[in-house]
Design an enzyme around this catalytic site. Sequence first.
Site, PDB file in Angstrom:
ATOM      1  N   CYS A 168      -3.718   6.949   0.853  1.00 47.61           N
ATOM      2  CA  CYS A 168      -3.487   5.738   0.056  1.00 47.61           C
ATOM      3  C   CYS A 168      -3.086   6.063  -1.380  1.00 47.61           C
ATOM      4  O   CYS A 168      -3.174   5.210  -2.267  1.00 47.61           O
ATOM      5  CB  CYS A 168      -4.709   4.822   0.083  1.00 47.61           C
ATOM      6  SG  CYS A 168      -5.211   4.347   1.753  1.00 47.61           S
TER       7      CYS A 168
ATOM      8  N   GLY B 227       0.800  -1.215   0.000  1.00 48.00           N
ATOM      9  CA  GLY B 227       0.000   0.000   0.000  1.00 48.00           C
ATOM     10  C   GLY B 227       0.831   1.262   0.000  1.00 48.00           C
ATOM     11  O   GLY B 227       2.061   1.223  -0.023  1.00 48.00           O
TER      12      GLY B 227
END
Length: 238
Positions: free
Chosen positions: A191, A90
């Site tokens: 993100c 991520g």
Amino acid sequence: MNKEVILQDLGVKDYKETWDYQELLFQQTLDIKIRNRREERTLETPNHFIFVEHPHVYTLGKSGDVQNLLVDEKELDAKGAKFYKINRGGDITYHGPGQIVGYPILDLENFFTDIHKYLRFLEEMVILTLAEYDLKAERSKGETGVWLDVGTPFARKICAMGVRASRWVTMHGFALNVNSDLGYFDMMIPCGIKDKAVTSLNVELGKREVDLEDVKRKLLRHFEVLFEANFIKEKTKI
């Protein structure tokens, strides 16, 4: 297969200190698996689930872009926040007060050997928990985590996820915004996804504060059902 999961709630704990503790538990489980293979043994591997609440911190996954942190070190200091590059998948994520962070350190060979299924089960645990607060949470195609109003201009993320796995042993996990100060998300591109908002449970419910312990109990109940596991509590070691 060992379906027992050792549960620890660390309360408020520094990110780096908790990361080191995760690494210790992670490596202990790997060592048992390596020994089993080398010595043709069948020693039982443990499973852990850690709840924690971190002081303000930004973490960047190994595939992330540091440009997604929108402030410099001086501005971080002014906000009382830290920054770490870490070894999960991520991009960039924020942790802070009012957020429930969960770190399952599981030997998936005790459950199932499928990382995608593991991530979907973690998402489902959160989706089912939010449903108990009358919120319709969903997955967003190609974007790990849990969202509200997917496919609309009002899509917003309420739970981020990022994991690491080796020899089917997991670490890192999920961060569910419950009573989070959403202003801290303005200091990054969450993100690495532009033009999408972030929310928290208290905002969605129109409440000043939501009971964190109540949310934790719901999460654990759904985890036990999904993973066919049972929790045993252990006193905090760090």
